[in-house]
Design an enzyme around this catalytic site. Structure first.
Site, short mmCIF file in Angstrom:
data_model
loop_
_atom_site.label_atom_id
_atom_site.label_comp_id
_atom_site.label_asym_id
_atom_site.label_seq_id
_atom_site.Cartn_x
_atom_site.Cartn_y
_atom_site.Cartn_z
N LYS A 1 0.82 -1.36 0.23
CA LYS A 1 0.06 -0.01 0.18
C LYS A 1 0.89 1.25 0.05
CE LYS A 1 -4.00 -2.28 2.02
NZ LYS A 1 -4.63 -2.83 3.39
N GLN B 1 -4.67 -1.56 9.78
CA GLN B 1 -4.54 -2.68 9.08
C GLN B 1 -5.34 -3.90 9.64
OE1 GLN B 1 -3.74 -3.23 5.90
NE2 GLN B 1 -3.80 -5.54 5.98
N ASP C 1 -10.96 3.06 3.95
CA ASP C 1 -11.30 1.77 3.74
C ASP C 1 -12.93 1.67 3.40
OD1 ASP C 1 -9.76 -0.31 4.18
OD2 ASP C 1 -9.18 0.19 6.11
N1 GUN Z 1 -6.80 -6.42 5.88
C1 GUN Z 1 -7.03 -7.27 4.73
N2 GUN Z 1 -7.78 -6.49 3.81
C2 GUN Z 1 -8.04 -5.15 4.58
C3 GUN Z 1 -8.57 -4.04 4.00
O1 GUN Z 1 -9.27 -3.95 2.94
N3 GUN Z 1 -8.42 -3.09 4.92
C4 GUN Z 1 -7.97 -3.22 6.26
N4 GUN Z 1 -8.00 -2.24 6.82
N5 GUN Z 1 -7.47 -4.36 6.73
C5 GUN Z 1 -7.51 -5.25 5.64
#
Ligand code: GUN
Length: 288
Positions: free
Chosen positions: A52, A96, A119
């Site tokens: 990311k 996360q 998100d």
């Molecule tokens: N963990 C796995 N996928 C995601 C996501 O799309 N957002 C977040 N915050 N954590 C994740």
């Protein structure tokens, strides 16, 4: 072999727009800035957060990963979140998931301020989806948004299509069903307790699997007529520690019209959506 719906050409097509938008914002004094909170050292989460950050930096945005210990006190964790919520230089905040045991009870959907919620988890942002908005107008959850972006790129029309979503999570299944309905698809949501899953998936135009289990969708779930499309959201590790999806790609790719690969399918689309959401949030800070 059916068509392989790879993310790469979609990301390549969109990345220049993101770079240009980012430069425009910078020229107006706003550098889009994402903070990612990573609690503990879950190996998959470490890789996802690195990816990311790398993508944000590729388009010219700023991204910092805030690493916190898995046994951080709840109070200290909430303080960290609140400080970032109150920091006007930060446009996006992502916590996360999964959180470690000690923080698992927290309702993550309301922790991040809705204006920084890249998100798309916050109830106010989910309500925008519920009301019928499409992903370009709102902070929509990244994976559903990425799936729609991929479908648009490959000219997969959603209107009137029978789409079977396998999985009912807050991150993917539920918001995806809403977003697909906003595109006039006829959506059926199935899950681990669904009876007659094979009959239901066989009746679909598009099958989207987000169940998180290797080999969950196989040849028995599809028709023989090579007209169905399979979108695989799963990211699982197999016995050889290889990344695989929920769908048995090798055998399905001879039976369906098109299928997304894992890796290289919905994973990169989710990151693309995150960057789009970050720029949307940064733009909104400039023109509220
Ligand atoms: N963990 C796995 N996928 C995601 C996501 O799309 N957002 C977040 N915050 N954590 C994740």
């Amino acid at each position: 072999m059916s068509n392989v719906l790879s993310a790469k050409p979609v990301v390549d097509k969109n990345i220049n727009d993101l770079i240009n938008e980012c430069n425009l914002l910078k020229s107006k004094g706003v550098t889009p800035y994402l903070k990612v909170i990573l609690v503990g050292d879950n190996p998959a989460s470490v890789i996802y957060t690195k990816n990311k950050k790398a993508f944000c930096e590729k388009i010219g945005a700023k991204c910092d990963i805030i690493k916190l210990s898995a046994d951080i006190d709840e109070k200290d964790f909430l303080n960290e979140v609140e400080n970032i919520n109150n920091d006007n230089s930060v446009h996006g905040l992502l916590i996360q998931l999964p959180l470690p045991k000690k923080l698992k009870h927290l309702d993550v959907t309301t922790l991040v301020n809705e204006t920084k919620d890249v998100d798309g988890f916050h109830p106010l942002n989910v309500f925008e989806l519920y009301k019928g908005n499409k992903e370009d107008k709102i902070l929509a959850p990244c994976t559903p948004k990425g799936i729609v972006t991929l479908c648009k790129f490959y000219n997969i029309d959603l209107e009137g299509k029978k789409i079977v979503v396998v999985g009912r999570s807050l991150i993917v299944g539920k918001p995806l069903a809403l977003l697909l309905m906003n595109y006039n698809a006829t959506v059926t949501v199935c899950h681990s307790k669904t009876k007659n899953l094979k009959e239901i998936t066989k009746s679909a135009d598009i099958i989207i699997s987000a169940i998180g289990q290797e080999g969950f969708i196989n040849c028995d779930h599809v028709r023989d007529d090579k007209t169905q499309i399979v979108i695989d959201v799963g990211i699982n590790k197999n016995n050889d520690n290889k990344t695989v999806g929920d769908c048995d790609f090798q055998t399905l790719s001879n039976k369906v019209k098109a299928i997304t690969p894992v890796p290289g399918g919905i994973g990169p689309m989710t990151i693309l959506s995150l960057a789009q959401n970050l720029l949307q949030a940064a733009k909104k800070s400039l023109y509220p």
